[in-house]
Each structure stands twice: as structure tokens, then as C-alpha cells.
Design a protein around this motif. Structure first.
Motif, PDB file in Angstrom:
ATOM      1  N   LEU B 428       0.843  -1.191   0.000  1.00 16.76           N
ATOM      2  CA  LEU B 428       0.000   0.000   0.000  1.00 16.76           C
ATOM      3  C   LEU B 428       0.877   1.239   0.000  1.00 16.76           C
ATOM      4  O   LEU B 428       1.897   1.278   0.680  1.00 16.76           O
ATOM      5  CB  LEU B 428      -0.897   0.004   1.245  1.00 16.76           C
ATOM      6  CG  LEU B 428      -1.955  -1.085   1.254  1.00 16.76           C
ATOM      7  CD1 LEU B 428      -2.720  -1.027   2.553  1.00 16.76           C
ATOM      8  CD2 LEU B 428      -2.893  -0.918   0.075  1.00 16.76           C
ATOM      9  N   PRO B 429       0.463   2.243  -0.748  1.00 21.59           N
ATOM     10  CA  PRO B 429       1.247   3.469  -0.753  1.00 21.59           C
ATOM     11  C   PRO B 429       1.130   4.155   0.601  1.00 21.59           C
ATOM     12  O   PRO B 429       0.146   3.991   1.310  1.00 21.59           O
ATOM     13  CB  PRO B 429       0.609   4.299  -1.860  1.00 21.59           C
ATOM     14  CG  PRO B 429      -0.759   3.743  -2.029  1.00 21.59           C
ATOM     15  CD  PRO B 429      -0.722   2.320  -1.600  1.00 21.59           C
ATOM     16  N   ARG B 430       2.132   4.928   0.962  1.00 17.20           N
ATOM     17  CA  ARG B 430       2.125   5.586   2.252  1.00 17.20           C
ATOM     18  C   ARG B 430       1.608   7.009   2.154  1.00 17.20           C
ATOM     19  O   ARG B 430       1.074   7.554   3.078  1.00 17.20           O
ATOM     20  CB  ARG B 430       3.553   5.628   2.807  1.00 17.20           C
ATOM     21  CG  ARG B 430       4.156   4.264   2.953  1.00 17.20           C
ATOM     22  CD  ARG B 430       4.823   4.069   4.297  1.00 17.20           C
ATOM     23  NE  ARG B 430       5.194   2.675   4.438  1.00 17.20           N
ATOM     24  CZ  ARG B 430       6.269   2.149   3.856  1.00 17.20           C
ATOM     25  NH1 ARG B 430       7.060   2.899   3.124  1.00 17.20           N
ATOM     26  NH2 ARG B 430       6.546   0.881   4.002  1.00 17.20           N
ATOM     27  N   ARG B 431       1.849   7.628   1.019  1.00 21.60           N
ATOM     28  CA  ARG B 431       1.570   9.039   0.918  1.00 21.60           C
ATOM     29  C   ARG B 431       0.828   9.294  -0.388  1.00 21.60           C
ATOM     30  O   ARG B 431       1.091   8.666  -1.399  1.00 21.60           O
ATOM     31  CB  ARG B 431       2.907   9.804   0.876  1.00 21.60           C
ATOM     32  CG  ARG B 431       2.985  10.973   1.788  1.00 21.60           C
ATOM     33  CD  ARG B 431       4.438  11.359   2.107  1.00 21.60           C
ATOM     34  NE  ARG B 431       5.399  10.995   1.076  1.00 21.60           N
ATOM     35  CZ  ARG B 431       5.638  11.735   0.001  1.00 21.60           C
ATOM     36  NH1 ARG B 431       4.981  12.845  -0.208  1.00 21.60           N
ATOM     37  NH2 ARG B 431       6.548  11.365  -0.868  1.00 21.60           N
ATOM     38  N   SER B 432      -0.097  10.217  -0.336  1.00 19.82           N
ATOM     39  CA  SER B 432      -0.771  10.604  -1.572  1.00 19.82           C
ATOM     40  C   SER B 432      -0.069  11.821  -2.131  1.00 19.82           C
ATOM     41  O   SER B 432       0.432  12.652  -1.384  1.00 19.82           O
ATOM     42  CB  SER B 432      -2.220  10.925  -1.293  1.00 19.82           C
ATOM     43  OG  SER B 432      -2.730  11.685  -2.342  1.00 19.82           O
ATOM     44  N   ARG B 434      -1.549  13.713  -4.684  1.00 17.49           N
ATOM     45  CA  ARG B 434      -2.479  14.591  -5.393  1.00 17.49           C
ATOM     46  C   ARG B 434      -3.276  15.463  -4.438  1.00 17.49           C
ATOM     47  O   ARG B 434      -3.639  15.047  -3.349  1.00 17.49           O
ATOM     48  CB  ARG B 434      -3.450  13.733  -6.231  1.00 17.49           C
ATOM     49  CG  ARG B 434      -2.777  13.055  -7.383  1.00 17.49           C
ATOM     50  CD  ARG B 434      -2.367  14.093  -8.410  1.00 17.49           C
ATOM     51  NE  ARG B 434      -1.496  13.495  -9.394  1.00 17.49           N
ATOM     52  CZ  ARG B 434      -1.794  13.452 -10.688  1.00 17.49           C
ATOM     53  NH1 ARG B 434      -2.929  13.943 -11.124  1.00 17.49           N
ATOM     54  NH2 ARG B 434      -0.947  12.928 -11.531  1.00 17.49           N
ATOM     55  N   ARG B 435      -3.577  16.651  -4.872  1.00 20.76           N
ATOM     56  CA  ARG B 435      -4.426  17.556  -4.124  1.00 20.76           C
ATOM     57  C   ARG B 435      -5.552  18.031  -5.012  1.00 20.76           C
ATOM     58  O   ARG B 435      -5.542  17.802  -6.212  1.00 20.76           O
ATOM     59  CB  ARG B 435      -3.631  18.797  -3.690  1.00 20.76           C
ATOM     60  CG  ARG B 435      -2.610  18.519  -2.625  1.00 20.76           C
ATOM     61  CD  ARG B 435      -1.553  19.611  -2.648  1.00 20.76           C
ATOM     62  NE  ARG B 435      -0.511  19.295  -1.649  1.00 20.76           N
ATOM     63  CZ  ARG B 435      -0.552  19.731  -0.410  1.00 20.76           C
ATOM     64  NH1 ARG B 435      -1.541  20.492  -0.006  1.00 20.76           N
ATOM     65  NH2 ARG B 435       0.403  19.408   0.443  1.00 20.76           N
ATOM     66  N   ARG B 444      -5.216   8.992 -14.926  1.00 23.14           N
ATOM     67  CA  ARG B 444      -4.710   9.173 -13.565  1.00 23.14           C
ATOM     68  C   ARG B 444      -4.733   7.836 -12.823  1.00 23.14           C
ATOM     69  O   ARG B 444      -3.786   7.477 -12.121  1.00 23.14           O
ATOM     70  CB  ARG B 444      -5.571  10.219 -12.852  1.00 23.14           C
ATOM     71  CG  ARG B 444      -5.522  10.199 -11.337  1.00 23.14           C
ATOM     72  CD  ARG B 444      -4.210  10.739 -10.789  1.00 23.14           C
ATOM     73  NE  ARG B 444      -4.161  10.597  -9.336  1.00 23.14           N
ATOM     74  CZ  ARG B 444      -3.170  10.003  -8.676  1.00 23.14           C
ATOM     75  NH1 ARG B 444      -2.153   9.512  -9.324  1.00 23.14           N
ATOM     76  NH2 ARG B 444      -3.183   9.942  -7.360  1.00 23.14           N
ATOM     77  N   LEU B 445      -5.803   7.081 -13.011  1.00 25.42           N
ATOM     78  CA  LEU B 445      -5.899   5.773 -12.372  1.00 25.42           C
ATOM     79  C   LEU B 445      -4.755   4.883 -12.841  1.00 25.42           C
ATOM     80  O   LEU B 445      -4.101   4.211 -12.057  1.00 25.42           O
ATOM     81  CB  LEU B 445      -7.232   5.105 -12.729  1.00 25.42           C
ATOM     82  CG  LEU B 445      -8.447   5.551 -11.933  1.00 25.42           C
ATOM     83  CD1 LEU B 445      -9.706   4.998 -12.561  1.00 25.42           C
ATOM     84  CD2 LEU B 445      -8.314   5.070 -10.493  1.00 25.42           C
ATOM     85  N   ALA B 448      -1.444   5.930 -11.420  1.00 26.94           N
ATOM     86  CA  ALA B 448      -1.355   5.581 -10.007  1.00 26.94           C
ATOM     87  C   ALA B 448      -1.111   4.091  -9.832  1.00 26.94           C
ATOM     88  O   ALA B 448      -0.485   3.659  -8.869  1.00 26.94           O
ATOM     89  CB  ALA B 448      -2.639   5.974  -9.285  1.00 26.94           C
ATOM     90  N   ASN B 449      -1.582   3.290 -10.788  1.00 22.98           N
ATOM     91  CA  ASN B 449      -1.449   1.846 -10.660  1.00 22.98           C
ATOM     92  C   ASN B 449      -0.092   1.319 -11.094  1.00 22.98           C
ATOM     93  O   ASN B 449       0.305   0.231 -10.713  1.00 22.98           O
ATOM     94  CB  ASN B 449      -2.521   1.150 -11.504  1.00 22.98           C
ATOM     95  CG  ASN B 449      -3.874   1.223 -10.836  1.00 22.98           C
ATOM     96  OD1 ASN B 449      -3.948   1.307  -9.628  1.00 22.98           O
ATOM     97  ND2 ASN B 449      -4.923   1.216 -11.632  1.00 22.98           N
ATOM     98  N   ARG B 452       2.271   0.384  -8.344  1.00 22.70           N
ATOM     99  CA  ARG B 452       1.647  -0.086  -7.114  1.00 22.70           C
ATOM    100  C   ARG B 452       2.417  -1.245  -6.520  1.00 22.70           C
ATOM    101  O   ARG B 452       2.697  -1.276  -5.334  1.00 22.70           O
ATOM    102  CB  ARG B 452       0.230  -0.515  -7.407  1.00 22.70           C
ATOM    103  CG  ARG B 452      -0.727   0.453  -6.808  1.00 22.70           C
ATOM    104  CD  ARG B 452      -2.069   0.181  -7.314  1.00 22.70           C
ATOM    105  NE  ARG B 452      -2.801  -0.626  -6.365  1.00 22.70           N
ATOM    106  CZ  ARG B 452      -4.076  -0.912  -6.545  1.00 22.70           C
ATOM    107  NH1 ARG B 452      -4.696  -0.471  -7.627  1.00 22.70           N
ATOM    108  NH2 ARG B 452      -4.704  -1.631  -5.671  1.00 22.70           N
ATOM    109  N   GLU B 734     -11.093  -5.313  -7.039  1.00 20.87           N
ATOM    110  CA  GLU B 734     -11.064  -3.863  -7.152  1.00 20.87           C
ATOM    111  C   GLU B 734     -11.622  -3.423  -8.503  1.00 20.87           C
ATOM    112  O   GLU B 734     -12.357  -2.436  -8.601  1.00 20.87           O
ATOM    113  CB  GLU B 734      -9.613  -3.392  -6.993  1.00 20.87           C
ATOM    114  CG  GLU B 734      -9.450  -1.901  -7.052  1.00 20.87           C
ATOM    115  CD  GLU B 734      -7.988  -1.508  -6.988  1.00 20.87           C
ATOM    116  OE1 GLU B 734      -7.301  -2.020  -6.085  1.00 20.87           O
ATOM    117  OE2 GLU B 734      -7.538  -0.739  -7.844  1.00 20.87           O
TER     118      GLU B 734
END
Lengths: 230, 833
Positions: B428-432, B434-435, B444-445, B448-449, B452, B734
């Protein structure tokens, strides 16, 4: 008479779903006729395997019935093609699952906006902030789901269900993974959202106490309505 | 509610045991072993097991191919060294007295030996090739690469064994039982002998300047009566001297020290007896070659490691719940690690033998190609991969597999029974990052993948990129070979006419064959289109080689001057000579040592251009060897002098080659070929022939390098395929959820395709940058060592790989998605709940 009174928000006619065949035939739903008015908050209860989840999937257009019809706001889902159903789902239905089902590598805000993004639209920001505020998520926008508690995650899932201002919200055991106190809070939130934004809400639960907060309780036993049919 | 359920249930009924019926149900009487659990896992995850098997086999193929090619090449280089140094024994003692020979051969360090004794020479029987009469035992015949191929070695006084070509050159049928007549000179005395051929030996004519007549000990004793070996040695001759070819009882790395010990123990004078260790053994284990092979091996093993490790991690992730359960019921980390290792080892039983066999086949196919490109035109004979190379490859592959299992085994062993249910192999990622309130798009999906499963993606990326960079380097090197300048080092004129033997550069000695005569030269000059035909004359003297250059070569000669000044007028007077600079890098040791004092610019040297009469020349200049390489004989390692051709024409020197200057045309080529066909052993070659040969060599280099880098690339792509496949499989729920909230199958496919394409895109960016730089770097390094390399950028390898890679990147996720989407969304949503 308004249009919504003319067409109930949800209506099923002779809804039947069978799995398997011959001796292994399972009648998950066996001729279900229900009608749910616009803005109503309905709890569907029943034992495990009674067919309540199947009903919810039919209502949300995730699964197709063996026979019978589902009408959402007067439109029959069975006549829609797969792509139309997908678009229908993301515009008209908000789902809340037992296991939250958030995308782990998208932050809270992105998760909430996912259906909007899939629809290729921009968020209605005032509505979005009202929802986030009402759910107490306004400060969590950049957090990732993995860093949130179960109750927070389920609130994010509710926000996601509401982001597109759908006609109906379908919640499948939204409290199943939560402790009693948090579970009650989440149901209270669903109830609040139902009042605040007027979305027709159908919630599945096997907990009679949680069902008590609903406008109406529909009980399903062995794929048939045992109580609460209108 | 529970009460209600309890009330509604019927009372449980326990069936009464039937005493008349034995319990037929077979309960396992032993708990399952780690091995049994491992095999159960392999059976229940057939796809992953198949992938793992392919990964193990492929890694093993890579390792075996490199080890086998290295071993086969070292072997071939050694064989070539044996030919170059004249024997295959560890050590050679050339001039021993019988007592010294006895001392050496009975020394414990002499594991085995072959013995010969030099008797005398016949210089007249065959023109230009003296025949040496020697005794020789079977071992010596074997060590001197002149083994008996028919009949037997001589026993009686009138028996002899000779090379087959000796009979041919004497004009006799190549058959046993022939009689040959030899006039042996033994220490100044002539002996006319008629000997019966009882055996034929195998060494070809071009292997040595001598022919060998192997005679019996009895004949040797008779002929050598009155010869004192110690005395002949003191006089600098060989008559009656014993030669020993000794195999030492020592490993290759310690041959020199074993030799030194043997020499000091026996008191042999190395200088006087002209004894040495066979350089072929020392050269075949050159540090550079070992380093290159080690680097290649490390690369292949690393590629295999990354692949197997990745797949084993995936395999562990698939079964993580079971490991959690085992942990919960009391399995230790060690036991769980053993299950993981055992899974890999079971697959090794099939994978490694398969991989070794395929790698061996690849090496047999690629080694000759590679060696002929490293030394153009060389014939190394049969390529053999020693058995130890295959065994070492198998062991190395097994080690790679075990090391690859370490990290997956640790992960499996660390599984907490509680967390196992949540583990999906995806960190799992620790930090995001994006704002804001931008709704996430499909792009974007996808982005982000992409990372992963970070470590798996990075490993796949690295292993694909290693293959691509290798590919890039191979193309840069092969494309960087400047065929024109390579040919310039091989041919100066437009055509060359000479004997077939002269064109055959694999032979170490070129001896005059009298094929290219003055008549032939005149005929060539008379051809209509020929502008000039310049000859090079050749004559070998005791310690030097003399060349006679026609006027047509004087320009070339002038350009090659490195010391002194070349005055054309003075040179043509015939009183001056040019020497060839002996500092030849390839044979610096031997060549430099022989360059003695009179051989220097300004000095006078005595040469014999015509018969035996000497003539004194003043050395006016020294020229660079490399510039004249296309005009010299082979295996030049002594003093070389050049005088005008007029000095040598008409004497006992021979016309070695004829360079033809003419504008190339099909007619001229046909005319030269016709002329060559009329004279036995004559050949004409054009610049185009050399160019074709060079291009063929470049192509072979591309084949070998391309095949190796494609194998590495295949490993990378397999990595990509497993990572992609398992990544999508583990995200099936998912993906179902995304579809539930409104992602259409088309959007889903677009997202997965974008993920695959982004991966391939990253690889291609890496290829274009790092790959290009690596290619440039390697070619730059090579061009410093060898002038024929020149870097040329080519987008071709990138373009050639981009299309199939992009296709794979786009197609694979769609194929996997199709499998995943066969299950309805509702079913997938329910899984793991």
C-alpha cells in the motif's frame, strides 16, 4: 401529481433470479414485487442466503434477473445495454459496500470523485463540500484509505456514493465490518444524508436493531418478501 | 435470534458404528511434509508453476549458454595454441642428452611423456620443405599433433611412418607399403636409405616448415653411431638430441611452478636445452577472457535471479493465506521457508536439465559463429563443450534458484496469521501526491497503478531494460564496424592474385608453393583493363624474411615509414633496404626479442636476395607492420627487410602475391577467375570479396549478440508478463468495484492498456537514453583499441523493438482482463469477503 409520485423511485415486478439448474437450482429471488417511493429510506433484512444481496444487485443494475423487471425512476433496466447500464450506474446509483471497496492508492478526495471522473465530468464543488462536511471528511481529503479507520473509510464510501447526486443509494451491509458504535454512527450518517439530500436509500442488513431506524423494513425469506411489501 | 435458529434445528444424530463393517476410509497416517505441501501448491497453481518452470529453464539456458560458450572458446583457443606452439603437452624439452631425458622422465612431476630423437634431414626430396627423420613414440606423435592415422609406427630398421602429404609430394600413391628413398644428412654424412612405409600420420603440410619421417630406434641407433649428443648440442645442432613432451602432474594454474621445480630438481639448463612450458595453456586462461566471461555470467545469473525471485514472490502471495494458517497452527519460519524452497526445487528437477540441454544446443550453434567473427576466416574445427561446463552450469543455476528463493521464503515465513487475510502482494502506498478536487481520469488511475507493486514493477523494468541495453550495444558494435576500413587492412590493391595457401590466413606458416609464376604475372599484366600489377617477392633466410616490392607498392611503403626517411630514388638504386618495425603488438614478446642490433636504421645488413650470395644494404627507414600486413606472409615474427623487386627477380625468391590495380569490372573479374582456374592452386580475389567476407562476419556478430540479448530480453518480458498477469488477477475485486461504481469495460480496458503501455514507454525511454549511451560508450572504447570501429547512431534497433513491445504492452493486459471479466461483477465483488 409530480413525476416522482407517478413513477416510484424503485419498482420491481415478478423479479426472479435463479442460479444453477436441475437439482442444484437455487432460487435466490422468487417473484419479488416491491415499490419504494422517492426519498424513502428502506432497510432490507433477512438471514444469510435469503436473497437480499441479490435483490440489491438487481436494483443497482449489477446483475440481470432471470425474469421480471426492475424500474428505476420509470426506466426499465432490463432494456438497457451493458454500456447504458454502466452509465446508468455511475449517474443514478450510489453503492456502499460492506468492505468499503476504496481504491487503496487514490486519496480520499480522488476516491470520492471516482464516479464523477469516470463520467468525464467535473465535480459540483458546493455539493461536494456539503457532503464532505456533513460526513466530517473535510480535513481528510489527502489521506489514503489505508491510514483511515473502518468508520472513516465507510464514510468516504458514502461520500463516493453521493458525489454524483444519484437518484438512489444502495448500501450492502454497510455496518458489517464495523463495531456496534461505529456501525450505528454510519447508519445515522446514511439517514442524515437521506434527509439532507433526499436520495432514495436502500440498505441491507441482518441486524434488526439497525433496521429499526429505517422508514420501512422489508424482510426477505427464501427469495420472497415476507414482510414490508407495499 | 440465535435461540430461534437453535430451536428450529433438528437434534444432531450421531450414526451408530456398524461393528460388522470395517472403517474403509483411509486417513493419512502421517502429517503432510513440507515437500507434500509444496507439491500441493504447485498443482493448485498450475499457471504460476508453469511460469516458474519456464523462468528456471530460461535462466538455466542463459547460464549454460555463457558457460558453455566460454568453455568451448577457451578450448578452441587452446587447440589453436597447440597448433601455434606445435604440441599439446604441458612442457617441451628440446635438446636433452639421454641421461637428462632419463632424469626428466622419471621425475615424479612428469605424469606422462612422449619421446623423440632427431636423426637427420633430407632437404632435397621435396622442394622447399625439408624432411626431418626422427624416432617418435606414440605419445609424442599424439602430443605433437601428428597422430598415427593408418598402419603402425616403424619397428624394423627399414620401416618408416610419414605424413600422407609427403607421399603425395613425392609423387607416390598414399598407401601403406610404399617405398620411399631418403638421402639423410646426419652430422655431415649422407645416408641413402630406402624405407618401407608402415604408418601414415595426420599433421597437414601447413602446420610446420618440416615434413616428418618417423624411423625406428634401431635405424636411429645405427645412423647416430659415434654422435655424442652433448657435443652436438654444444655445436648448436640437433643431431641425436632427445626431445621430451611432458604432461606435468599439476593444475593449469601451477604449470609454471611445477616446471620450475622439475627443472631445478633435475638440473636442466633451460636456455641450453631450449625448454619451456606450453604457452597455449597459459594463454587460454587469459585474465581478460575470464573477466569477460565472468561479467557475462554475472549478468545472466542476475537476470535469472530477478525473474525467479519475482515469480516466487507472486507464488508466495497467491498462497499467503495458507502460510498464515500454517503459522497459526504452529509452523515455524524455517518450515515455511522450506516449503517455498521446495516448490522451486521440484521445478528444478525438470527445469534445469531442460535448460542445460537447450543452453548446450545454443552454445554449439553460437560458438562457431562467434569464433569465426572474432578471427575472420579461422577454422577451429569441431566445437566441443566440456562436460564440466555443463555440470557447473547446472550447479550455478541451482544456486541462482536457491538464492532467488531467499526473499520470497522470508516473506512467507514472516506472514502473520492475522494479516495474511489482508495481504494481496501489493504494497500500500504511504503518501498521496495529489491535491484538489480534480476528478480522477482513467489516465490518472493508470499512472497511479503503474508502480503499485513497486518492487515487482521495478524488477521487471530492470530486467527488460538490461535486455534492451544489451541489444542496443550489440547493434552499436556491429553497426560501428567500419567494413571499408576493415577491408583496407586486408587488401591494398583492387584485386589480389596469389596461391590459395597465401589467402588462407588460418595457417601459421606460409611457405612458397611456386603457384604464382612470372608467366602468370605477365598474363595478368596483359589483361586489357589492368592499369598496373605490382608483385611482392618473398624469401626466407635463416633468421629473417626478405621481401621484394615492385614499384607499385612504393607509395604504400613511403606512407608506412615510422623511423628514418624513405628516399625513392636511393631505394631504387638497390643499395638500400627498409626494415619492418618489429614492435608488433600481437607477438611483441617473440618479435622484439629477435630484433638484434644490426637491424636498425642507418646500419648495414647482409641479405641474400639472389641465391646464397650475400649483398650488403644500408637500412634507410623502418616501416609499420600493420600498414604492410596485407603484403606480408603469415606468422612473421623475425627480422623483415624490404628491397626493390628488381633485386630479387630471377633468383631463388618466389613471387608471393600480385596486387592488381584496375577499375573493377565484371569482365576483368571473369578474366582473372578464368586465369586462376587454369593454374592449380591459384586464386584471385577482389576488394568486393573482402568486403563481402567482412560483412558476413558482422552479420554473424549480430546473430550471436542478437540471440543472447534476445534471450535476456525474453527473461525481461516474461517478468513483465507475470507481473502484469498477477497484478490484474490480484486486482479483480477492485476492478469489479470500479465497474460497480460506473467504470465501463471499455474504460477498464483503457486503464489497463495504459498501464501496460506506460511500462513499455518507460522501457523504450530507457532504451533510447541509457541504451544509446551504452552503445556509444562501448564503441568508443573499442575504437580506441581498434581503428575499424566508428560509432554511428541508428534508430533502427529502437524502432524494431518498439512496435512488438508496444503491441505486447497493449495486448497482454487486455487478454488478462478478458479472462478476469469472464466472471460477472457480482461474483467478483463477493470474493474474499
Amino acid at each position: 401529481m409530480t413525476a416522482t409520485e407517478e413513477h416510484p423511485a424503485l419498482r420491481t415486478g415478478g423479479l426472479t433470479k435463479h442460479y444453477g439448474s436441475g437439482e442444484a437450482l437455487v432460487r435466490a429471488l422468487d417473484g419479488v414485487d416491491i415499490e419504494i417511493a422517492s426519498g424513502e429510506f428502506v432497510a432490507v433484512v433477512g438471514t444469510s442466503g435469503s436473497g437480499k444481496s441479490t435483490l440489491l444487485h438487481m436494483l443497482g443494475g449489477l446483475d440481470r434477473p432471470t425474469s421480471g423487471q426492475v424500474f428505476v425512476a420509470g426506466k426499465e433496466l432490463g432494456r438497457m445495454k451493458d454500456d447504458e447500464l454502466t452509465v446508468f450506474r455511475r449517474r443514478s446509483v450510489g453503492f456502499v459496500f460492506q468492505a468499503y471497496n476504496l481504491v487503496p492508492n487514490l486519496n480520499v478526495m480522488e476516491n470520492v470523485l471516482l464516479p464523477v471522473g469516470l463520467d468525464g465530468r467535473k465535480a459540483d464543488e458546493p455539493h461536494l463540500y456539503r457532503v464532505l462536511e456533513a460526513l466530517g471528511l473535510e480535513d481528510l481529503g489527502e489521506r489514503l484509505p489505508g491510514n483511515l479507520s473502518g468508520g472513516q473509510q465507510q464514510r468516504v464510501a458514502i461520500a463516493r456514493a453521493l458525489a454524483n447526486q444519484p437518484e438512489i443509494v444502495l448500501a450492502d451491509e454497510p455496518t458489517g465490518n464495523l463495531d456496534t458504535k461505529t456501525g450505528s454512527e454510519v447508519v445515522a450518517m446514511l439517514r442524515l444524508m437521506n434527509r439532507e439530500f433526499g436520495q432514495t436509500t436502500v440498505m441491507i442488513t441482518h441486524n434488526d436493531d439497525i433496521a429499526k431506524g429505517a422508514d420501512r423494513v422489508i424482510r426477505i425469506e427464501d427469495g420472497r418478501i415476507a414482510e414490508g411489501q407495499r | 435470534m440465535n435461540d430461534r435458529i437453535a430451536r428450529s434445528l433438528p437434534e444432531p444424530v450421531v450414526p451408530e458404528p456398524d461393528p460388522g463393517r470395517p472403517n474403509t476410509r483411509a486417513f493419512p497416517n502421517r502429517p503432510p511434509t513440507p515437500a507434500a505441501l509444496a507439491i500441493k501448491h504447485l498443482k493448485s497453481h498450475r499457471a504460476t508453476s508453469a511460469f516458474t518452470l519456464v523462468a528456471i529453464a530460461l535462466s538455466c539456458v542463459l547460464v549454460t549458454a555463457v558457460v558453455s560458450m566460454g568453455a568451448a572458446m577457451a578450448d578452441a583457443i587452446q587447440q589453436r595454441g597447440f597448433i601455434q606452439y606445435g604440441h599439446s603437452a604441458h612442457a617441451h624439452f628440446q635438446k636433452l642428452t639421454p641421461s637428462e631425458a632419463q632424469a626428466v622422465s622419471s621425475h615424479p612431476l612428469a605424469a606422462s611423456y612422449g619421446k623423440t630423437r632427431f636423426v637427420g634431414l633430407d632437404t632435397a626430396a621435396i622442394a622447399h620443405t625439408p624432411i626431418a627423420a626422427k624416432t617418435m613414440d606414440a605419445d609424442a606423435a599424439k602430443y605433437t599433433l601428428n597422430p598415427l592415422v593408418a598402419g603402425r609406427l616403424p619397428q624394423a630398421e627399414d620401416e618408416v611412418a610419414v605424413q600422407s602429404w609427403v607421399l603425395e609430394d613425392l609423387g607416390l600413391p598414399v598407401e601403406l607399403g610404399q617405398r620411399i628413398n631418403l638421402n639423410l644428412e646426419v652430422q655431415g654424412k649422407q645416408h641413402a636409405l630406402s624405407l618401407k612405409v608402415t604408418g601414415l600420420t595426420g599433421a597437414s603440410k601447413t602446420r610446420s616448415q618440416y615434413g616428418f619421417a618417423l624411423v625406428s630406434e634401431q635405424l636411429a641407433d645405427n645412423l647416430l653411431t659415434g654422435v655424442d649428443p652433448a657435443e652436438t648440442r654444444a655445436n648448436g645442432t640437433n643431431t641425436g638430441m632427445t626431445e621430451l613432451y611432458v604432461m606435468l602432474d599439476a593444475p593449469t594454474s601451477r604449470l609454471q611452478s611445477a616446471f620450475d621445480k622439475l627443472v631445478s630438481d633435475t638440473g636442466i639448463d633451460v636456455e641450453l636445452t631450449n625448454s619451456s612450458v606450453n604457452q597455449a595453456y597459459l594463454e587460454s586462461v587469459a585474465v581478460e577472457a575470464i573477466a569477460a566471461m565472468g561479467a557475462g555470467l554475472a549478468l545472466m545469473a542476475a537476470c535469472g535471479y530477478l525473474l525467479i525471485r519475482n515469480i516466487m514472490h507472486i507464488s508466495v502471495a497467491q498462497d499467503i493465506r495458507r502460510f498464515g494458517l500454517l503459522k497459526a497452527i504452529g509452523a515455524t519460519r524455517k518450515q515455511i521457508g522450506r516449503i517455498v524452497r521446495f516448490q522451486a526445487l521440484v521445478l528444478c528437477v525438470i527445469g534445469i536439465p531442460l535448460g542445460v540441454a537447450l543452453g548446450w544446443a545454443a552454445a554449439l550453434w553460437l560458438t562457431p559463429v562467434l569464433m569465426s567473427s572474432l578471427a575472420a576466416g579461422s577454422d577451429y574445427g569441431v566445437v566441443a563443450v566440456p562436460w564440466w561446463a555443463l555440470a557447473a552450469s547446472a550447479v550455478l543455476s541451482l544456486l541462482t534458484v536457491l538464492v532467488s528463493c531467499a526473499s520470497p521464503a522470508r516473506v512467507a515465513g514472516r506472514t502473520s496469521p492475522v494479516e495474511a487475510a489482508r495481504f494481496s502482494g501489493i504494497a500500500l502506498p504511504r503518501r498521496s501526491t495529489r491535491r484538489g478536487t480534480n476528478a480522477p481520469s482513467v489516465g490518472r488511475l493508470a499512472s497511479a497503478n503503474l508502480f503499485r507493486a513497486r518492487s515487482k514493477t521495478v524488477v521487471s523494468l530492470v530486467s527488460v531494460c538490461v535486455g534492451l541495453v544489451l541489444f542496443s550495444v550489440v547493434f552499436a558494435v556491429s553497426g560501428g564496424i567500419d567494413a571499408a576500413s576493415t577491408v583496407k587492412n586486408q587488401i591494398i590493391s583492387d584485386y589480389v592474385v596469389s596461391s590459395e595457401e597465401w589467402f588462407d590466413t588460418t595457417q601459421f606458416y606460409w611457405e612458397p608453393t611456386n603457384v604464382l609464376t612470372e608467366d602468370v604475372a605477365d598474363a595478368v599484366k596483359a589483361l586489357p583493363a589492368v592499369e598496373d600489377a605490382a608483385g611482392v617477392y618473398y624469401k626466407r633466410e635463416d633468421t629473417s624474411v626478405l621481401y621484394g616490392f615492385d614499384d607499385g607498392w612504393l607509395d604504400v611503403l613511403e606512407k608506412a615509414v615510422v623511423k628514418g626517411t624513405f628516399d625513392r630514388q636511393k631505394f631504387l638504386t638497390g643499395d638500400y633496404a627498409v626494415i619492418v618495425n618489429a614492435a608488433m603488438p600481437s607477438i611483441a614478446g617473440a618479435g622484439a626479442a629477435q630484433q638484434t642490433e644490426p637491424w636498425n636504421v642507418g646500419n648495414k645488413v647482409e641479405l641474400h636476395p639472389q641465391s646464397t650470395a650475400g649483398k650488403t644494404y644500408e637500412v634507410m627507414a623502418a616501416v609499420d607492420y600493420d600498414a604492410l600486413a596485407p603484403l606480408s606472409a603469415h606468422g612473421v615474427s623475425m627480422n623483415n627487410a624490404i628491397v626493390p623487386a628488381s633485386e630479387m627477380r630471377g633468383g631463388d625468391a618466389e613471387l608471393m602475391m600480385l596486387g592488381v590495380f584496375a577499375s573493377p569490372s565484371a569482365e576483368l573479374e571473369a578474366a582473372l577467375d578464368t586465369l586462376a582456374a587454369t593454374v592449380d592452386g591459384l586464386q584471385a580475389r577482389s576488394r568486393a570479396d573482402y568486403l563481402e567476407e567482412t560483412q558476413g562476419m558482422i552479420q554473424q556478430l549480430v546473430v550471436v549478440g542478437g540471440a543472447l540479448s534476445l534471450m535476456v530480453l525474453a527473461v525481461g518480458l516474461l517478468n513483465f508478463a507475470t507481473t502484469t498477469t498477477t497484478g490484474i488477477m490480484s486486482r479483480r475485486r477492485e476492478l469489479a468495484m470500479l465497474q460497480a461504481v460506473g467504470m465501463s469495460p471499455r474504460q477498464c480496458k483503457a486503464m489497463l492498456t495504459l498501464e501496460g503501455l506506460s511500462f513499455v514507454g518507460l522501457c523504450l525511454v530507457f532504451f533510447a537514453t541509457v541504451g544509446t549511451l551504452a552503445g556509444f560508450g562501448v564503441v568508443s572504447l573499442l575504437s580506441q583499441a581498434n581503428g575499424v570501429f566508428r560509432y554511428q547512431f541508428s534508430a533502427l534497433p529502437l524502432l524494431a523493438t518498439a512496435a512488438p513491445l508496444l503491441l505486447l504492452g497493449a495486448a497482454l493486459p487486455r487478454v488478462v482482463y478478458r479472462t478476469v471479466s469472464r466472471e460477472p461483477v457480482v461474483t467478483r465483488l463477493r470474493q474474499i469477503e
